[in-house]
Design a protein around this motif. Structure first.
Motif, PDB file in Angstrom:
ATOM      1  N   ARG A  56       1.570   0.324   1.435  1.00  0.00           N
ATOM      2  CA  ARG A  56       1.754   0.989   0.440  1.00  0.00           C
ATOM      3  C   ARG A  56       2.532   0.483  -0.786  1.00  0.00           C
ATOM      4  O   ARG A  56       1.390   1.032  -1.979  1.00  0.00           O
TER       5      ARG A  56
ATOM      6  N   ARG B 273       2.359  -2.503  -2.021  1.00  0.00           N
ATOM      7  CA  ARG B 273       1.741  -3.316  -2.243  1.00  0.00           C
ATOM      8  C   ARG B 273       0.716  -2.584  -2.654  1.00  0.00           C
ATOM      9  O   ARG B 273      -0.370  -3.286  -3.866  1.00  0.00           O
ATOM     10  N   LEU B 274      -0.447  -1.697  -2.118  1.00  0.00           N
ATOM     11  CA  LEU B 274      -1.625  -1.129  -2.691  1.00  0.00           C
ATOM     12  C   LEU B 274      -1.534  -0.410  -4.037  1.00  0.00           C
ATOM     13  O   LEU B 274      -2.429  -0.797  -4.717  1.00  0.00           O
TER      14      LEU B 274
ATOM     15  N   SER C 249      -2.277   5.550  -2.637  1.00  0.00           N
ATOM     16  CA  SER C 249      -2.279   4.941  -1.113  1.00  0.00           C
ATOM     17  C   SER C 249      -1.263   5.549  -0.202  1.00  0.00           C
ATOM     18  O   SER C 249      -1.535   5.421   0.248  1.00  0.00           O
TER      19      SER C 249
END
Length: 450
Positions: free
Chosen positions: A4, A6-7, A178
């Motif tokens: 999450r 990273r997104l 996200s």
């Protein structure tokens, strides 16, 4: 770092790049527009001066008779020898470059350039002019760029603030988006962990929409359903096998216990019990062999890649074996060339089971009719036939009709045929044809190759 995070970070970086790129484009457009306005202003003033009277006062000084170039702007003449002539009161000279000298000598055309005078940035328009005596000069009109640079600096600061704010908003929205986007993944993870901890294969994920994550959840639900069916079938198989093995094991144990008191038995009774023990061991061996074969066929369906199979040739091999094993039954064949897709040994096993079942129910000297046509194997015997009440269940595991309970067999032969048919995308049916007997049709996903 979680997926999450990273997104959200990727989303923020993507938006940041877009904002920075857009800001750079805006800055360049504004800069070019403002410089275009300055260029137009200095060119227009240079043309106006060139079309008006130009007076050289003693000194020499330039008198253009009007304000030049806006705030602190000024004009300058350059002679063919490169000497600058400025208006009264001006301090400093515009630099005389090679291009300016060419214009003053009549060898160059108008052009625009930047210049620095006393630490001030100027925009300069240079054009050729002539006085009344026909002498050629280079007229330069300069306008300071301080106002333009101040405006550009303010625009740059505004764009930096906008870009920074956009990045912060993008990061915040990235976290929100996200979280919403990964909700199906979170539910999938929770369901997977629940199934792992409890072994409950009936758990399902609620799916909505038709996007990739929804399809992933639907596929996971399908996989859980298949695993649940497989587990249920496995438990049922174990239960059925246990039930089928219990009776012969009990009988075998009883006979062995009686044989343990062999001294108390008459020779003919002991011989009869020994025959029963041998027969029961043979039945158990056959049953265990069928169970192993059933498990092997299931594994083969998954591990062995399918190939093109000549169904007529496979059937011919199975018929030859049946003739050797059942010499008291006549097999009549009509085998048309037919091509199917699957595992040869598995298909041959299914056909052999159909032939063995037909031979078992055929009377002594009876005839079994075998035909292959367009991906279908038909096997008909002329025995007593199947009762209507038993017809829907003949392919179930361990199912034995009342008429079959006194005959040898495990009740798995036709179940294997059904499994092979379904694993090859086909089907198998049992019919009661006119004239008596039983007709079984094994249909596989084939095509006629004749």
């Amino acid at each position: 770092m979680s997926f999450r995070t990273r997104l959200a970070l990727v989303a923020a970086v993507a938006v940041a790049l877009a904002v920075v790129a857009a800001s750079a484009v805006v800055y360049v457009v504004v800069r070019n527009e403002l410089r275009a306005q300055v260029d137009h202003s200095v060119k227009t003033q240079a043309q106006e001066i060139a079309h008006g009277p130009i007076h050289l006062e003693p000194g020499p000084l330039l008198d253009v008779g009007r304000p030049v170039g806006g705030d602190n702007g000024f004009a300058q003449l350059v002679t063919a020898l490169g000497h600058p002539i400025v208006t009264r009161g001006e301090r400093g000279f515009l630099p005389v470059t090679h291009h300016v000298l060419r214009v003053a000598q009549g060898h160059g055309g108008p052009f625009l350039s930047d210049a620095m005078v006393s630490g001030h940035a100027l925009r300069v328009a240079t054009i050729p002019v002539q006085d009344n005596a026909g002498h050629t000069y280079a007229l330069q009109v300069a306008q300071p760029l301080s106002g333009l640079n101040h405006t550009l600096h303010r625009v740059f600061l505004y764009l930096v603030l906008i870009a920074f704010g956009g990045i912060l908003v993008a990061a915040a929205l990235g976290l929100v988006v996200s979280r919403a986007a990964l909700a199906p993944v979170r539910r999938l993870t929770e369901t997977t962990e629940h199934v792992t901890e409890t072994g409950d294969l009936s758990e399902r994920i609620e799916t909505t929409g038709h996007d990739e994550l929804s399809r992933l959840a639907a596929s996971f639900n399908t996989m859980l359903g298949a695993l649940e069916d497989s587990s249920r079938a496995q438990r049922q198989l174990v239960a059925d096998a246990s039930h089928e093995l219990r009776t012969p094991l009990t009988s075998l144990r009883t006979n062995i216990e009686v044989l343990a008191r062999a001294n108390e038995l008459a020779p003919e009774d002991r011989e009869r019990l020994l025959d029963d023990v041998v027969e029961q061991i043979g039945e158990m061996t056959a049953l265990i062999g069928e169970l192993i074969e059933l498990a092997r066929e299931t594994a083969t369906d998954v591990s062995r890649p399918p190939e093109d199979v000549r169904l007529d040739l496979v059937t011919a091999v199975a018929v030859d074996r049946a003739r050797r094993n059942r010499p008291g039954v006549e097999f009549q064949t009509e085998l048309d060339e037919s091509l199917v897709h699957g595992a040869p040994s598995t298909i041959e096993r299914a056909v052999a089971n159909l032939l063995d079942n037909a031979a078992k129910w055929s009377p002594p000297g009876g005839t079994v009719e075998v035909s292959v046509r367009e991906g279908e194997v038909s096997v008909r015997d002329h025995g007593p036939g199947i009762d209507a009440e038993d017809l829907p269940y003949v392919f179930d595991r361990f199912y034995r009709s009342r008429a079959a309970r006194g005959m040898p067999g495990s009740g798995l032969g036709l179940a294997i045929v059904k499994q092979v048919a379904e694993s090859h995308g086909g089907s198998v049916v049992a019919e009661r044809p006119e004239g008596g007997g039983t007709l079984m049709r094994l249909r596989l996903n084939g095509r006629n190759s004749s």
